[in-house]
Design a protein around this motif. Structure first.
Motif, PDB file in Angstrom:
ATOM      1  N   UNK A 308      45.164  33.486  33.096  1.00 29.28           N
ATOM      2  CA  UNK A 308      46.588  33.675  33.356  1.00 29.28           C
ATOM      3  C   UNK A 308      46.964  35.156  33.410  1.00 29.28           C
ATOM      4  N   UNK A 309      46.470  35.937  32.458  1.00 30.61           N
ATOM      5  CA  UNK A 309      46.849  37.352  32.391  1.00 30.61           C
ATOM      6  C   UNK A 309      46.353  38.139  33.604  1.00 30.61           C
ATOM      7  N   UNK A 310      45.060  38.093  33.957  1.00 28.47           N
ATOM      8  CA  UNK A 310      44.633  38.823  35.156  1.00 28.47           C
ATOM      9  C   UNK A 310      45.241  38.240  36.428  1.00 28.47           C
ATOM     10  N   UNK A 311      45.488  36.917  36.427  1.00 30.45           N
ATOM     11  CA  UNK A 311      46.112  36.310  37.598  1.00 30.45           C
ATOM     12  C   UNK A 311      47.540  36.782  37.793  1.00 30.45           C
ATOM     13  N   UNK A 312      48.239  37.049  36.678  1.00 27.09           N
ATOM     14  CA  UNK A 312      49.616  37.543  36.776  1.00 27.09           C
ATOM     15  C   UNK A 312      49.647  38.963  37.340  1.00 27.09           C
ATOM     16  N   UNK A 313      48.714  39.795  36.880  1.00 29.29           N
ATOM     17  CA  UNK A 313      48.662  41.186  37.358  1.00 29.29           C
ATOM     18  C   UNK A 313      48.001  41.270  38.728  1.00 29.29           C
ATOM     19  N   UNK A 314      47.002  40.427  38.961  1.00 33.58           N
ATOM     20  CA  UNK A 314      46.314  40.320  40.235  1.00 33.58           C
ATOM     21  C   UNK A 314      45.874  41.670  40.795  1.00 33.58           C
ATOM     22  N   UNK A 315      45.132  42.412  40.003  1.00 30.33           N
ATOM     23  CA  UNK A 315      44.491  43.602  40.540  1.00 30.33           C
ATOM     24  C   UNK A 315      43.477  43.169  41.602  1.00 30.33           C
ATOM     25  N   UNK A 316      43.129  44.092  42.483  1.00 28.26           N
ATOM     26  CA  UNK A 316      42.280  43.738  43.623  1.00 28.26           C
ATOM     27  C   UNK A 316      40.975  43.084  43.181  1.00 28.26           C
ATOM     28  N   UNK A 317      40.260  43.751  42.249  1.00 24.14           N
ATOM     29  CA  UNK A 317      38.962  43.227  41.813  1.00 24.14           C
ATOM     30  C   UNK A 317      39.128  41.892  41.079  1.00 24.14           C
ATOM     31  N   UNK A 318      40.169  41.793  40.251  1.00 23.67           N
ATOM     32  CA  UNK A 318      40.407  40.548  39.531  1.00 23.67           C
ATOM     33  C   UNK A 318      40.745  39.419  40.500  1.00 23.67           C
ATOM     34  N   UNK A 319      41.494  39.749  41.547  1.00 25.36           N
ATOM     35  CA  UNK A 319      41.843  38.751  42.552  1.00 25.36           C
ATOM     36  C   UNK A 319      40.615  38.186  43.248  1.00 25.36           C
ATOM     37  N   UNK A 320      39.671  39.058  43.572  1.00 26.88           N
ATOM     38  CA  UNK A 320      38.417  38.613  44.197  1.00 26.88           C
ATOM     39  C   UNK A 320      37.652  37.699  43.241  1.00 26.88           C
ATOM     40  N   UNK A 321      37.607  38.101  41.984  1.00 26.18           N
ATOM     41  CA  UNK A 321      36.885  37.319  40.977  1.00 26.18           C
ATOM     42  C   UNK A 321      37.515  35.943  40.795  1.00 26.18           C
ATOM     43  N   UNK A 322      38.845  35.882  40.655  1.00 21.99           N
ATOM     44  CA  UNK A 322      39.528  34.612  40.443  1.00 21.99           C
ATOM     45  C   UNK A 322      39.420  33.711  41.669  1.00 21.99           C
ATOM     46  N   UNK A 323      39.520  34.302  42.841  1.00 21.35           N
ATOM     47  CA  UNK A 323      39.384  33.504  44.069  1.00 21.35           C
ATOM     48  C   UNK A 323      37.994  32.887  44.163  1.00 21.35           C
ATOM     49  N   UNK A 324      36.999  33.650  43.750  1.00 24.67           N
ATOM     50  CA  UNK A 324      35.625  33.152  43.778  1.00 24.67           C
ATOM     51  C   UNK A 324      35.445  31.969  42.826  1.00 24.67           C
ATOM     52  N   UNK A 325      36.145  32.019  41.685  1.00 25.54           N
ATOM     53  CA  UNK A 325      36.057  30.927  40.721  1.00 25.54           C
ATOM     54  C   UNK A 325      36.895  29.719  41.136  1.00 25.54           C
ATOM     55  N   UNK A 382      30.770  37.541  37.924  1.00 28.56           N
ATOM     56  CA  UNK A 382      31.141  38.940  37.700  1.00 28.56           C
ATOM     57  C   UNK A 382      30.044  39.880  38.200  1.00 28.56           C
ATOM     58  N   UNK A 383      28.787  39.535  37.959  1.00 32.29           N
ATOM     59  CA  UNK A 383      27.686  40.374  38.409  1.00 32.29           C
ATOM     60  C   UNK A 383      27.605  40.462  39.923  1.00 32.29           C
ATOM     61  N   UNK A 384      28.045  39.416  40.608  1.00 31.72           N
ATOM     62  CA  UNK A 384      27.958  39.399  42.075  1.00 31.72           C
ATOM     63  C   UNK A 384      29.039  40.245  42.740  1.00 31.72           C
ATOM     64  N   UNK A 385      30.010  40.728  41.958  1.00 31.56           N
ATOM     65  CA  UNK A 385      31.104  41.527  42.531  1.00 31.56           C
ATOM     66  C   UNK A 385      31.256  42.841  41.779  1.00 31.56           C
ATOM     67  N   UNK A 386      30.317  43.767  41.975  1.00 30.71           N
ATOM     68  CA  UNK A 386      30.437  45.076  41.331  1.00 30.71           C
ATOM     69  C   UNK A 386      31.483  45.924  42.028  1.00 30.71           C
ATOM     70  N   UNK A 387      31.944  46.977  41.340  1.00 36.38           N
ATOM     71  CA  UNK A 387      32.894  47.890  41.969  1.00 36.38           C
ATOM     72  C   UNK A 387      32.215  48.711  43.066  1.00 36.38           C
ATOM     73  N   UNK A 388      30.938  49.014  42.867  1.00 37.77           N
ATOM     74  CA  UNK A 388      30.230  49.787  43.879  1.00 37.77           C
ATOM     75  C   UNK A 388      30.062  48.949  45.146  1.00 37.77           C
ATOM     76  N   UNK A 389      30.143  49.549  46.320  1.00 41.82           N
ATOM     77  CA  UNK A 389      29.987  48.776  47.558  1.00 41.82           C
ATOM     78  C   UNK A 389      28.560  48.256  47.705  1.00 41.82           C
ATOM     79  N   UNK A 390      28.443  47.004  48.115  1.00 44.57           N
ATOM     80  CA  UNK A 390      27.136  46.403  48.345  1.00 44.57           C
ATOM     81  C   UNK A 390      26.786  46.636  49.812  1.00 44.57           C
TER      82      UNK A 390
END
Length: 453
Positions: A308-325, A382-390
Motif C-alpha cells: 500500500x505505501x509504495x503503491x500510494x507514492x508510486x515511484x518509478x522503480x516501485x511502480x515497475x516492481x508492483x506491476x510485475x507482481x 526485485x533482483x530482475x529489476x536493478x536500477x542499473x540499465x540492463x
C-alpha cells in the motif's frame, strides 16, 4: 495438578506414559525403512548436484550478474523462518506459563534445529567458492550484514540445541534405565553418555529448571535477531521492493506463520504414526489453529503495508516492481500465495471445524508451501529489476529461472531437514516424558526407578 499419592498408581501411570512416548524409538516397520531410503536417496542426489556445481562453478545455476540471488537465498530465508517457531513455543509461551504448549515444545525445537542447521548449509552451497567459507570468520568486517547473519545463525543454533538437550536429560536417564533389551546397545550407550550421570535428585532438577529459564530468556533477543538481521540483508539496499523499514517485523511475522504451520504438520504426523492421539489432543490443534490465525493476521497487515505505501507514492522503480507482481510475469504466483496461502486459510481457521486435526493439517500444508513461494517472490522480482540499465547482455541475463542443479540442491535441503527431524524422533521421545508425567501428577521420585516386573 493433583499429585497421585499411591506408589502403585504412580508407577502404572509412568509406565503407560513411558511406553506411549517411546513408541517413536521402538516402532520399526517397512514404512520406516522406506522413509529413510527416500530421505537418504534424495539427499544424496542433492549432494551430487552440489558436487557438479563445485566442479563447474555457479554457471550451472540460473544466477547471473543481475540476478545474483536465486532459489538458494529464497530457501535460506524459508529455513530461517521456520526455525523461529522454536523461540515462540519453547520460550515465549513457556515463560508466559501457557501450559498447553508444553507437549508441543520438543516438536518445535526439532523444527528449529533442522531449520537453522539447513539455513547455514544452504549459505555454504550458495557460495561459488565454499572452500573460502572460513574467510568469513577470519577476515569478515563488522560493517557487513553477512557477518551479523552468520553470528546470529550460529548463536541461535547453539541455544536451540541446548534448549532441546537440557529438558531431555531426565528423559535420557529414563531411557538408560528402562530400555535395556528394547533398543540396540549403541543407543543405550548414547543415552548413558548424554544422561550425564543423572540421578534425579532435587538439586539436579533445580539446576535444569534454572538453566532452561536462562536459555528461554536468552533465545528471545537471539530469535528476534536471526530473522531481523536476515531482513537487513535485503533492507540495507536501495532496491525497489526491499527499500523499506518494515522488513524486520515483516520477516518475523512471516516466520511465525511458516513455523506454526510446520509444527501443526509434524504434530499430526506423530499423532497418526505413533498413536499419540491422547498426547497431541484436539484442543492442542485448536490452540495451534488460533495461534496460526493470530500470526497470520499480523502477517497480513504487514503484507498490506508492504504494497500500500509504495503503491500510494508510486515511484518509478516501485511502480515497475508492483506491476510485475500484480499483473506481470509473477502475477499468478503472487495472487495464489496471497489468496490461497494467507487470506483463505485465515477465513477457514476462524471456523472451529477447520481447527480440528485433519482440516488444520491440510491448511497448514498449503500455508507452508505458500510460505516458500512467498520467499521466492521476495527475492527474484526485485533482483530482475536493478536500477542499473540492463544492456549489452544476453537475453537470459534479463530474467531468472532455476536450473535442474538448483532444484536438486533445494530438494536436498528439504529432505536433509526431514532426515534430521526423523533421526531426532527415532533417537529421543517426541514429547518430554518427565514433564508430561509431572503434569499428570506423578511424583519425580518415581522417574528414575525401574519399572516393576
Amino acid at each position: 495438578m493433583n499429585t497421585i499419592k499411591s506408589p502403585e498408581e504412580s508407577r502404572k501411570v509412568l509406565d503407560t506414559i513411558f511406553s506411549d512416548l517411546t513408541r517413536s524409538i521402538t516402532h520399526k516397520d517397512e514404512l520406516t525403512r522406506f522413509w529413510f531410503f527416500i530421505l537418504i536417496m534424495f539427499a544424496g542426489v542433492g549432494l551430487w548436484g552440489w558436487i557438479i556445481q563445485i566442479d563447474k562453478g555457479l554457471g550451472v545455476t540460473g544466477m547471473r550478474d543481475y540476478v545474483s540471488w536465486g532459489m538458494y537465498i529464497a530457501n535460506f530465508v524459508f529455513f530461517v523462518a521456520i526455525s523461529l517457531i522454536g523461540f515462540l513455543i519453547s520460550s515465549a509461551l513457556h515463560l508466559l506459563k501457557i501450559s498447553w504448549s508444553k507437549p508441543i515444545s520438543r516438536v518445535a525445537e526439532q523444527i528449529a534445529i533442522a531449520g537453522v542447521a539447513l539455513a547455514g548449509i544452504i549459505i555454504v552451497m550458495d557460495m561459488g567458492r565454499p572452500d573460502r567459507f572460513l574467510n568469513v570468520f577470519l577476515h569478515g568486517r563488522f560493517a557487513s550484514p553477512i557477518i551479523w547473519d552468520v553470528t546470529v545463525v550460529t548463536t541461535y543454533l547453539t541455544i536451540s540445541a541446548l534448549l532441546f538437550f537440557l529438558p531431555l536429560i531426565p528423559d535420557l536417564a529414563l531411557l538408560r534405565d528402562r530400555m535395556t533389551g528394547k533398543v540396540p546397545t549403541w543407543k543405550l550407550k548414547i543415552y548413558t553418555i548424554l544422561a550425564l550421570g543423572w540421578k534425579g535428585n532435587p538439586e539436579q532438577y533445580k539446576t535444569v529448571y534454572h538453566a532452561m529459564r536462562i536459555l528461554m530468556i536468552l533465545i528471545i533477543p537471539v530469535g528476534l535477531s536471526i530473522h531481523t538481521v536476515t531482513s537487513w540483508l535485503f533492507a540495507a539496499t536501495l532496491r525497489s521492493g526491499w527499500d523499506t523499514t518494515i522488513m524486520g517485523p515483516y520477516f518475523v511475522a512471516g516466520a511465525f506463520v511458516a513455523g506454526a504451520a510446520a509444527v501443526v504438520i509434524l504434530m499430526y504426523i506423530y499423532r497418526l504414526r505413533y498413536g499419540l492421539k491422547n498426547y497431541f489432543e484436539d484442543f492442542h490443534f485448536d490452540y495451534m489453529g488460533k495461534l496460526l490465525v493470530f500470526v497470520s493476521l499480523v502477517y497480513l497487515y504487514f503484507n498490506i503495508n508492504e504494497f500500500l505505501v509504495p503503491g500510494y507514492k508510486m515511484k518509478t522503480a516501485e511502480g515497475v516492481h508492483l506491476q510485475n507482481l500484480f499483473t506481470g510475469a509473477f502475477a499468478s504466483m503472487f495472487w495464489l500465495v496471497q489468496v490461497a496461502g494467507l487470506i483463505i486459510p485465515i477465513l477457514l481457521m476462524l471456523i472451529k471445524f477447520f481447527r480440528k486435526p485433519l482440516p488444520l493439517t491440510i491448511i497448514s500444508v498449503v500455508v507452508l508451501i505458500a510460505a516458500w513461494f512467498k520467499r521466492y517472490l521476495i527475492v527474484i522480482p526485485t533482483m530482475e529489476h536493478p536500477f542499473l540499465p540492463v544492456q549489452n547482455v544476453p537475453d537470459y541475463f534479463k530474467s531468472y529461472a532455476p536450473t535442474s542443479i538448483e532444484i536438486m540442491i533445494t530438494l536436498f535441503s528439504v529432505f536433509a531437514a526431514l532426515l534430521i527431524i526423523t533421526v531426532l524422533a527415532k533417537l529421543f521421545p517426541v514429547i518430554t516424558i518427565w514433564e508430561y508425567a509431572e503434569e499428570k501428577g506423578v511424583d519425580k521420585k518415581y522417574f528414575s526407578k525401574q519399572p516393576k516386573n
